[in-house]
Design an enzyme around this catalytic site. Structure first.
Site, PDB file in Angstrom:
ATOM      1  CG  ASP A  57      -7.338   3.553   1.649  1.00 53.22           C
ATOM      2  OD1 ASP A  57      -8.166   3.002   0.880  1.00 53.22           O
ATOM      3  OD2 ASP A  57      -7.474   4.721   2.053  1.00 53.22           O
TER       4      ASP A  57
ATOM      5  CE  LYS B 159      -1.617   2.602   3.162  1.00 49.40           C
ATOM      6  NZ  LYS B 159      -2.143   3.179   4.392  1.00 49.40           N
TER       7      LYS B 159
END
Ligand code: SF4
Length: 289
Positions: free
Chosen positions: A206, A187
Site C-alpha cells: 500500500d 494489494k
C-alpha cells in the site's frame, strides 16, 4: 564533545528540527559514526587528506554497504518486531467478505474513515447476497464518505455478484480467483489472503509499504508489483504478512510521508533515507520515498 559523538547538523531547509534537543543515541551497542555527511564518513575533508586507514585494503563502496545484506534485513525485522510485536489489520471486520469490502473501500481513504462507514453498512446488508441484490447507485449513499464512491460501489456490487455466481457466496482462497473480482488487485487480494486466511501469497504493498520500502532501500522500484516482487525476494516468506502490517503501522506512527519522526525511530541508525528529518548516518540520494 569528542569526535564521533556529533549528531548531524540541521539542514538549511530546516527539515532537521529538534536536532538540538535530540539525544545522541548509541543504538544497540553500535558505534555512532563520526559527523555524518553526504560524502560518507570515510570521505576526505574538503581541501585535506583522507585519514590513513588501519586496514590494508580499502573496501569498495559496494563492499562497504549492501542494503539487502541478510544481516541488515534481519536487523530491520528484529527492530520492527520490537516496535510492533502484535499488529494486525486495522480495518474492522468479522468475515472474509467484510474484510474484502472494507479493503475495496479503503483505496484513497483512511482506515479510520472506512471504519466509520462499515459497521452500519454491514448491519444494513449483512450478507454477500444482500450486496449482490443491489445496484451500484443504491450503494453509493452508504459509501460516499470514503471517496471515489461511484467506482467503489460498482466494485463492491460487482464483486458480490461474482462471489455469489462463481464461488457459491464464499470469498475464494486463491490469488488467481480473487484477481477475477472487479476492483480487486494484488494489494486487496493479499490483504484478504494474509489477514483473514493467513495465507502468505505475497506482500501487501500500500502507500506506506511503497514509501518505507524505498526509504529503507529494500527496493528502488516505484511500481507496486515490482516492489512486491523485490520484497518477496528479501523478506522471508513466514514474515510476509506481519512485515506488511508492521510497516503500515510504522508509516502511520513514525515514518509518515511528509515529516518522518526519525529522532524517535528505532531504525534510525540503519536507515539512510534521503528525506530523513534527523540522522546519525549517511543519507543516500537514491533512498527516496
Ligand atoms: S529513520 Fe526516519 S525515514 Fe528512516 S524509517 Fe525511521 S522514521 Fe522512516
Amino acid at each position: 564533545m569528542p569526535r564521533g559523538r556529533t549528531p548531524r547538523q540541521p539542514a538549511r531547509t530546516g527539515r532537521q528540527d529538534r536536532v538540538a534537543r535530540a539525544p545522541i543515541r548509541q543504538a544497540q551497542g553500535r558505534r555512532l559514526p563520526a559527523k555524518a555527511t553526504k560524502r560518507g564518513n570515510n570521505a576526505a575533508p574538503k581541501g585535506g587528506k583522507r585519514a590513513a586507514s588501519s586496514s590494508k585494503s580499502v573496501p569498495t563502496k559496494k563492499e562497504r554497504y549492501n542494503p539487502l545484506a541478510p544481516d541488515r534485513i534481519s536487523e530491520i525485522l528484529k527492530r520492527l518486531d520490537q516496535l510492533y510485536p502484535d499488529v494486525t489489520c486495522a480495518l474492522t471486520h468479522t468475515s472474509a467478505w467484510e474484510l474484502l469490502v472494507a479493503t475495496i473501500l479503503s483505496a484513497q481513504s483512511t482506515d479510520v474513515n472506512v471504519n466509520r462507514v462499515t459497521p452500519e453498512l454491514f448491519r444494513k446488508y449483512p450478507t454477500v447476497e444482500a450486496f449482490a441484490a443491489l445496484t451500484p447507485d443504491q450503494l453509493e449513499p452508504d459509501v460516499r464518505s470514503t471517496g471515489f464512491f461511484r467506482n467503489k460501489s460498482k466494485s463492491v456490487v460487482g464483486t458480490a455478484k461474482k462471489v455469489v455466481a462463481d464461488f457459491g457466496g464464499q470469498v475464494p482462497l486463491k490469488m488467481e480467483d480473487l484477481l477475477t473480482l472487479p476492483g480487486v488487485a494484488r494489494k486487496t487480494a493479499n490483504v484478504v489472503l494474509g489477514s483473514w486466511f493467513k495465507i502468505a501469497e505475497g506482500v501487501v504493498v500500500d502507500t506506506h509499504v511503497h514509501r518505507i520500502s524505498r526509504r529503507l532501500e529494500l527496493t528502488t522500484n516505484t511500481e507496486p508489483q515490482k516492489i512486491e516482487q523485490d520484497l518477496m525476494r528479501v523478506i522471508p516468506r513466514e514474515k510476509w504478512i506481519l512485515f506488511a502490517h508492521q510497516i503500515i503501522w510504522h508509516g502511520r506512527k513514525l515514518c509518515i510521508a511528509r515529516k518522518p519522526k526519525c529522532v524517535d525511530c528505532l531504525l534510525e541508525d540503519i536507515c539512510h533515507a534521503a528525506d530523513k528529518t534527523w540522522s546519525t548516518v549517511d543519507m543516500h540520494k537514491t533512498a527516496k520515498a
